[in-house]
Design a protein around this motif. Structure first.
Motif, PDB file in Angstrom:
ATOM      1  N   ARG A 146       0.834  -1.189   0.000  1.00  0.00           N
ATOM      2  CA  ARG A 146       0.000   0.000   0.000  1.00  0.00           C
ATOM      3  C   ARG A 146       0.876   1.249   0.000  1.00  0.00           C
ATOM      4  O   ARG A 146       0.611   2.230  -0.691  1.00  0.00           O
ATOM      5  N   LEU A 147       1.954   1.172   0.779  1.00  0.00           N
ATOM      6  CA  LEU A 147       2.882   2.295   0.859  1.00  0.00           C
ATOM      7  C   LEU A 147       3.506   2.577  -0.504  1.00  0.00           C
ATOM      8  O   LEU A 147       3.599   3.727  -0.937  1.00  0.00           O
ATOM      9  N   CYS A 148       3.903   1.512  -1.212  1.00  0.00           N
ATOM     10  CA  CYS A 148       4.492   1.676  -2.540  1.00  0.00           C
ATOM     11  C   CYS A 148       3.519   2.392  -3.470  1.00  0.00           C
ATOM     12  O   CYS A 148       3.898   3.324  -4.182  1.00  0.00           O
ATOM     13  N   SER A 149       2.248   1.958  -3.461  1.00  0.00           N
ATOM     14  CA  SER A 149       1.287   2.556  -4.384  1.00  0.00           C
ATOM     15  C   SER A 149       1.069   4.023  -4.031  1.00  0.00           C
ATOM     16  O   SER A 149       1.057   4.890  -4.913  1.00  0.00           O
ATOM     17  N   THR A 150       0.924   4.312  -2.725  1.00  0.00           N
ATOM     18  CA  THR A 150       0.735   5.708  -2.320  1.00  0.00           C
ATOM     19  C   THR A 150       1.933   6.552  -2.726  1.00  0.00           C
ATOM     20  O   THR A 150       1.788   7.663  -3.244  1.00  0.00           O
ATOM     21  N   ALA A 151       3.135   5.996  -2.504  1.00  0.00           N
ATOM     22  CA  ALA A 151       4.341   6.764  -2.806  1.00  0.00           C
ATOM     23  C   ALA A 151       4.425   7.066  -4.303  1.00  0.00           C
ATOM     24  O   ALA A 151       4.736   8.189  -4.702  1.00  0.00           O
ATOM     25  N   PHE A 152       4.113   6.058  -5.137  1.00  0.00           N
ATOM     26  CA  PHE A 152       4.184   6.310  -6.578  1.00  0.00           C
ATOM     27  C   PHE A 152       3.146   7.330  -7.020  1.00  0.00           C
ATOM     28  O   PHE A 152       3.422   8.194  -7.856  1.00  0.00           O
ATOM     29  N   ALA A 153       1.931   7.254  -6.430  1.00  0.00           N
ATOM     30  CA  ALA A 153       0.902   8.241  -6.763  1.00  0.00           C
ATOM     31  C   ALA A 153       1.370   9.635  -6.365  1.00  0.00           C
ATOM     32  O   ALA A 153       1.220  10.600  -7.123  1.00  0.00           O
ATOM     33  N   ALA A 154       1.985   9.731  -5.164  1.00  0.00           N
ATOM     34  CA  ALA A 154       2.455  11.031  -4.683  1.00  0.00           C
ATOM     35  C   ALA A 154       3.550  11.576  -5.595  1.00  0.00           C
ATOM     36  O   ALA A 154       3.563  12.757  -5.937  1.00  0.00           O
ATOM     37  N   VAL A 155       4.466  10.679  -6.016  1.00  0.00           N
ATOM     38  CA  VAL A 155       5.533  11.121  -6.909  1.00  0.00           C
ATOM     39  C   VAL A 155       4.946  11.601  -8.229  1.00  0.00           C
ATOM     40  O   VAL A 155       5.398  12.596  -8.802  1.00  0.00           O
ATOM     41  N   SER A 156       3.884  10.931  -8.706  1.00  0.00           N
ATOM     42  CA  SER A 156       3.284  11.374  -9.966  1.00  0.00           C
ATOM     43  C   SER A 156       2.662  12.753  -9.809  1.00  0.00           C
ATOM     44  O   SER A 156       2.676  13.552 -10.749  1.00  0.00           O
ATOM     45  N   CYS A 157       2.110  13.061  -8.624  1.00  0.00           N
ATOM     46  CA  CYS A 157       1.594  14.413  -8.361  1.00  0.00           C
ATOM     47  C   CYS A 157       2.726  15.437  -8.458  1.00  0.00           C
ATOM     48  O   CYS A 157       2.588  16.486  -9.082  1.00  0.00           O
ATOM     49  N   LEU A 158       3.841  15.102  -7.804  1.00  0.00           N
ATOM     50  CA  LEU A 158       4.994  16.004  -7.807  1.00  0.00           C
ATOM     51  C   LEU A 158       5.465  16.230  -9.244  1.00  0.00           C
ATOM     52  O   LEU A 158       5.762  17.348  -9.649  1.00  0.00           O
ATOM     53  N   TYR A 159       5.519  15.158 -10.026  1.00  0.00           N
ATOM     54  CA  TYR A 159       5.961  15.283 -11.411  1.00  0.00           C
ATOM     55  C   TYR A 159       4.984  16.091 -12.236  1.00  0.00           C
ATOM     56  O   TYR A 159       5.379  16.827 -13.126  1.00  0.00           O
ATOM     57  N   PHE A 160       3.663  15.930 -11.940  1.00  0.00           N
ATOM     58  CA  PHE A 160       2.704  16.744 -12.678  1.00  0.00           C
ATOM     59  C   PHE A 160       3.039  18.214 -12.497  1.00  0.00           C
ATOM     60  O   PHE A 160       3.070  18.986 -13.449  1.00  0.00           O
ATOM     61  N   LEU A 161       3.314  18.580 -11.227  1.00  0.00           N
ATOM     62  CA  LEU A 161       3.633  19.979 -10.941  1.00  0.00           C
ATOM     63  C   LEU A 161       4.948  20.383 -11.617  1.00  0.00           C
ATOM     64  O   LEU A 161       5.012  21.369 -12.343  1.00  0.00           O
ATOM     65  N   SER A 162       5.996  19.580 -11.398  1.00  0.00           N
ATOM     66  CA  SER A 162       7.314  20.058 -11.823  1.00  0.00           C
ATOM     67  C   SER A 162       7.525  19.905 -13.330  1.00  0.00           C
ATOM     68  O   SER A 162       8.301  20.645 -13.913  1.00  0.00           O
ATOM     69  N   LEU A 163       6.833  18.975 -13.977  1.00  0.00           N
ATOM     70  CA  LEU A 163       7.033  18.812 -15.421  1.00  0.00           C
ATOM     71  C   LEU A 163       6.170  19.768 -16.233  1.00  0.00           C
ATOM     72  O   LEU A 163       6.408  19.956 -17.426  1.00  0.00           O
ATOM     73  N   ASN A 164       5.135  20.343 -15.607  1.00  0.00           N
ATOM     74  CA  ASN A 164       4.243  21.205 -16.374  1.00  0.00           C
ATOM     75  C   ASN A 164       4.269  22.652 -15.935  1.00  0.00           C
ATOM     76  O   ASN A 164       3.606  23.486 -16.533  1.00  0.00           O
ATOM     77  N   THR A 165       4.985  22.943 -14.853  1.00  0.00           N
ATOM     78  CA  THR A 165       5.021  24.311 -14.367  1.00  0.00           C
ATOM     79  C   THR A 165       6.461  24.787 -14.303  1.00  0.00           C
ATOM     80  O   THR A 165       7.328  24.089 -13.774  1.00  0.00           O
ATOM     81  N   VAL A 166       6.686  25.986 -14.832  1.00  0.00           N
ATOM     82  CA  VAL A 166       8.022  26.564 -14.810  1.00  0.00           C
ATOM     83  C   VAL A 166       8.278  27.113 -13.408  1.00  0.00           C
ATOM     84  O   VAL A 166       7.359  27.584 -12.741  1.00  0.00           O
ATOM     85  N   MET A 167       9.534  26.999 -12.947  1.00  0.00           N
ATOM     86  CA  MET A 167       9.856  27.392 -11.580  1.00  0.00           C
ATOM     87  C   MET A 167       9.427  28.826 -11.271  1.00  0.00           C
ATOM     88  O   MET A 167       8.890  29.095 -10.195  1.00  0.00           O
TER      89      MET A 167
END
Lengths: 259, 291
Positions: free
Chosen positions: A114-135
């Motif tokens: 469960r932890l693995c799945s949550t962590a991957f989902a959380a990382v995908s959220c972070l990537y959504f932000l950082s890959l689509n938004t300029v600093m």
């Protein structure tokens, strides 16, 4: 140089209102962590994948490769959670070593997955932000949130200087390598030390020169830049709210599985 | 039992193979989404007083002299770049410095707490090391606990008149080890073991991360010493200007620009002379360090 930063400038979602993207990413992230449910995690992971790769146009290969970055930590950390060493075997698996068992319980294994799945989902959220938004857009949003101006100014300057310094560091590394500076472990250590100290001296020199340059252009403690304002669209905000409500529903009511 | 040994061997090989696939063994950043919500908030709250103290001290420094702002920002970028560079490693995997020991020794723990959280935000967003929800826990272990220990040990060694280089090594090495211990305890508090509770869990996390973290700490210590030796050789005046070296107590050492105006030697001059010498030797080719 910084792959994520480069990709964020190419994203098709780059000009979507930054506050919206930040709100979406943070809300979803919080819901993922709070719920810790596999179903929420799978949905979030899928939606973020579609948004980043499909809508944002980030190459799939790159996206998968980026998702592998936190993999080492995940494997090692989760192994430590799942596996126990004790004198009594637990119910999922047990391997004997002398008097002791390397063992794990079903609950532990389930928790780890469960932890693995949550962590991957959380990382995908972070990537959504950082890959689509300029600093700089993220910093602009921080300014709207009334974070201390000195902090934002520092972040803006540090963000700029990171590129200046890593360019210098890269140049020094190339010249060291062309002079066989990384031949063996000893020279590697020496080369890294020389690189570090040269970089420090150059950083101090640069910071002085830069201050003079900014002062001569009437710098008074804040760099004012006109940012391109993208109005938030009501349709998108409604979509975000709906998505979060669906996540909450899945979390609380176990919807849509049991009716 | 041969069969069980076989299983054990297979599990061991599979575990080892994962390290081959896994792209990088970076420093001990707790990854995004790995901590339960309560712990994320709690660690953030614990960090707050340190961050506020650091922020006030930075604000005072900037008020004293506006020029310090670019200096502080450059220091932050320096910590980021140093910690993003690949360092030589014994095992062949690619690893990075934490840079916190060096930062704490050079800039002091108060400045490093604020710079540390900014660097951690950039590492999370630009490098995907660490995360936004685990920012509090990571800040505590890497930007507060580690640097405080490094700084304390460095000062202690200075007071005990230990050789400066030994002091620098111990500060960086023990700061790194302490960061790794704090992170393990943070993980153990969040995920206590079913057999033995928090303490057993802490031992497990310590054991699991030891093979990557212990050699890394030694290398970080050595590198920090080599960098400080380099700085002492080439950048004595600069080190004095940030208060790292002090030979005339009571008298403020002049800044770089003041020295330039006073016609004193700076590292810049050494570079220029070097480049002139090399230009004499190899025609018009420029020295890589000259601007």
């Amino acid at each position: 140089m910084l792959l994520i930063d480069k990709l964020s400038y190419q994203s098709k979602l780059r000009y979507v209102n930054a506050s919206e993207k930040l709100m979406y990413a943070v809300l979803t992230l919080v819901l993922c962590i709070l719920s810790r449910s596999v179903r929420v995690a799978v949905l979030v992971f899928a939606v973020n994948g579609i948004l980043t790769v499909g809508k944002g146009g980030i190459p799939l290969f790159r996206y998968i490769k980026l998702l592998m970055i936190p993999f080492a930590f995940l494997i090692v950390g989760t192994a430590a959670i799942m596996v126990n060493i004790s004198e009594t075997p637990l119910d999922a698996f047990a391997i004997t070593i002398g008097k002791w068992y390397i063992t794990g319980s079903r609950a532990g294994v389930y928790q780890g997955l469960r932890l693995c799945s949550t962590a991957f989902a959380a990382v995908s959220c972070l990537y959504f932000l950082s890959l689509n938004t300029v600093m700089t857009d993220i910093l602009g949003t921080c300014r709207k949130l009334h974070l201390p101006p000195l902090l934002i100014e520092l972040m803006l300057l540090i963000y700029r200087f990171i590129f200046v310094l890593s360019k210098t560091a890269h140049a020094i590394t190339v010249s060291q390598q062309s002079r066989l500076g990384n031949r063996n472990f000893r020279t590697q250590i020496r080369a890294f030390g020389a690189l570090g100290s040269a970089l420090f001296v150059l950083a101090l020199k640069r910071s002085n020169a830069l201050y003079d340059a900014m002062e001569s252009r009437c710098y008074d403690g804040s760099i004012r830049v006109l940012s391109r304002e993208q109005p938030a669209s009501k349709k998108e905000i409604a979509g975000i709210i709906m998505f979060e409500v669906i996540l909450i529903l899945i979390w609380f009511c176990n919807w849509p599985v049991c009716g | 039992m041969p069969k069980k040994k076989k299983i054990l061997l297979r599990a061991y090989i599979a575990f080892a193979a994962l390290f081959v696939i896994a792209p990088a063994s970076n420093a001990m950043h707790i990854m995004e989404g790995y901590l339960p919500a309560g712990y994320c908030v709690a660690w953030g709250v614990i960090c707050l007083p340190f961050l506020i103290a650091g922020f006030i001290s930075l604000k005072k420094k900037v008020k004293e002299n506006r020029r310090n702002l670019t200096l502080i920002a450059m220091s932050g970028a320096f910590i980021f770049v140093i910690s993003s560079l690949k360092i030589p490693s014994v095992t062949g995997s690619c690893s990075h410095m934490t840079g916190t020991g060096l930062g704490a020794i050079l800039f002091g723990p108060a400045a490093v707490s604020v710079l540390g959280i900014i660097v951690l935000i950039f590492q999370a967003v630009l490098l995907a090391h660490g995360g936004l929800t685990t920012l509090g826990a990571n800040t505590f272990s890497m930007a507060i606990a580690g640097p405080l220990v490094s700084f304390g040990i460095y000062k202690l060694c200075r007071a005990a008149k230990v050789n400066r280089r030994v002091g620098v090594f111990l500060a960086a090495f023990l700061g790194d080890i302490f960061t790794y211990c704090v992170t393990s305890i943070q993980l153990a508090l969040a995920y206590p073991s079913e057999a033995g509770g928090v303490a057993a869990s802490a031992v497990k996390f310590l054991g699991v991360f030891a093979p990557t973290q212990l050699p890394l700490a030694v290398i970080e210590g050595i590198l920090t010493v080599v960098i400080v030796i380099g700085l002492e050789t080439y950048a004595k005046p600069e080190l004095k200007s940030i208060g790292f070296l002090r030979d005339t107590p009571g008298k403020q050492p002049p800044c770089l620009h003041e020295r330039i105006f006073a016609g004193q030697r700076t590292a810049n001059d050494s570079c220029r002379e070097l480049s002139e010498v090399s230009r004499d030797r190899i025609g018009e080719a420029k020295h890589p360090l000259s601007d």
